[in-house]
Scaffold this motif. Structure first.
Motif, PDB file in Angstrom:
ATOM      1  N   ASP A  96      -6.798   5.689  -2.791  1.00  0.00           N
ATOM      2  CA  ASP A  96      -7.811   5.533  -1.753  1.00  0.00           C
ATOM      3  C   ASP A  96      -7.723   6.746  -0.828  1.00  0.00           C
ATOM      4  O   ASP A  96      -6.626   7.058  -0.335  1.00  0.00           O
ATOM      5  N   SER A 104       0.837  -1.195   0.000  1.00  0.00           N
ATOM      6  CA  SER A 104       0.000   0.000   0.000  1.00  0.00           C
ATOM      7  C   SER A 104       0.873   1.248   0.000  1.00  0.00           C
ATOM      8  O   SER A 104       1.863   1.330   0.724  1.00  0.00           O
ATOM      9  N   LEU A 146      -8.117  10.616  -6.943  1.00  0.00           N
ATOM     10  CA  LEU A 146      -9.131   9.841  -6.227  1.00  0.00           C
ATOM     11  C   LEU A 146     -10.204   9.306  -7.165  1.00  0.00           C
ATOM     12  O   LEU A 146     -11.117   8.601  -6.731  1.00  0.00           O
ATOM     13  N   ARG A 160      -8.292   7.074   2.128  1.00  0.00           N
ATOM     14  CA  ARG A 160      -7.755   6.697   3.434  1.00  0.00           C
ATOM     15  C   ARG A 160      -6.233   6.704   3.438  1.00  0.00           C
ATOM     16  O   ARG A 160      -5.611   6.670   4.511  1.00  0.00           O
ATOM     17  N   ARG A 161      -5.612   6.755   2.238  1.00  0.00           N
ATOM     18  CA  ARG A 161      -4.151   6.770   2.148  1.00  0.00           C
ATOM     19  C   ARG A 161      -3.637   8.115   1.637  1.00  0.00           C
ATOM     20  O   ARG A 161      -2.555   8.200   1.064  1.00  0.00           O
TER      21      ARG A 161
END
Length: 292
Positions: free
Chosen positions: A153, A105, A137, A155-156
């Motif tokens: 993502d 990731s 995104l 979230r990253r």
């Protein structure tokens, strides 16, 4: 500098600044200090380009540069440090890094005074430089939107040094919970490391818009914002990230000097940043690689 490769993209079409054409001079000034054998340059159209009804100014030229940058990235040994040009040059480079590391990731750390999270609908200017993270995104017109394994993502995503938001960006951050590390927090490099660790990432891509710096430390930016990051705090943060995470790539953007003499005065700071991105870091993990 270390074994990093460099991609110079003197794109100006994504900018909304009156100093947009100076981005060409800024990219070329930095280019002059890069190792020729490890540096490729993307040809940028001279034409401004057309929006083609997308809501993105100069869309046609931006899409063409993205395609040309993707072709050059495929030829370069990872990790690649991209030199802009406006922040839109990161579109191809970040997507390349994400797609090249499917086994791990990758977090994107966006050192920038601005979040660059507008959509074509929310943007007050239509300038793509303020939309590039949203495009990463996946929210952008076809031809600019990231898809598949190259899509980031939220979230990253970690915003760092961000201090000027449009209303639509603030709403998006509140709705998605994107992590934000403020200027004061960067006094402790451990804070940015903690923020990235909280994403679950094992590798990091580091974007630097030079307007993240305090305007007292650099002149050649088109959209200076007061109360920014001091250069030593930025380089400390970069080294801390590289010491903890695999390095998937980086970008340095938005250098728009007024003249060759002015460029020379700013280059000392920029070369310190490049040194933090590419120089040896004691204890750093093996460099992430792949996707050539």
């Amino acid at each position: 500098m270390s074994g990093a490769s460099f991609l110079v993209v003197p794109q100006w079409q994504g900018s909304g600044s009156s100093r947009a054409m100076r981005l060409i001079d800024g990219a070329e000034a930095i280019h002059g200090d890069l190792p020729a054998a490890r540096t490729h340059r993307v040809p940028v159209p001279t034409a401004a380009g057309e929006s083609l009804g997308t809501g993105v100014n100069r869309f046609s030229s931006l899409a063409a540069v993205r395609e040309a940058a993707e072709a050059e990235l495929a030829l370069l040994e990872a990790p690649v440090v991209t030199i802009g040009g406006d922040c839109g040059v990161e579109l191809a480079s970040v997507q390349h890094a994400l797609a090249a590391h499917p086994e791990e990731s990758v977090a994107l750390v966006w050192f920038d005074a601005h979040a660059d999270l507008n959509s074509a609908e929310s943007s007050p200017s239509g300038a793509f430089t303020g939309m590039v993270v949203r495009a990463l995104l996946g929210d952008a017109p076809d031809g600019l939107a990231a898809t598949g394994p190259a899509r980031l993502d939220p979230r990253r995503l970690v915003l760092a040094g961000t201090r000027e938001l449009d209303d639509g960006e603030a709403e998006f951050i509140a709705a998605t919970g994107v992590r934000v590390v403020g200027v004061d927090e960067l006094d402790d490099p451990g804070r940015i490391v903690e923020a990235v660790a909280a994403t679950g990432a094992t590798a990091v891509y580091v974007h630097i818009d030079l307007d993240v710096l305090d305007p007292s430390t650099i002149d050649g930016v088109g959209s200076p914002v007061p109360f920014g990051v001091m250069p030593e705090r930025l380089t400390d943060a970069i080294r801390a990230l590289r010491a903890r995470f695999d390095f998937a790539g980086a970008g340095v953007t938005e250098f728009a000097p007024e003249s060759p003499d002015a460029a020379g005065r700013d280059l000392a700071v920029i070369l310190r940043i490049l040194g933090a991105l590419t120089g040896p870091v004691p204890g750093a993990p093996a460099t992430a690689s792949g996707g050539q």
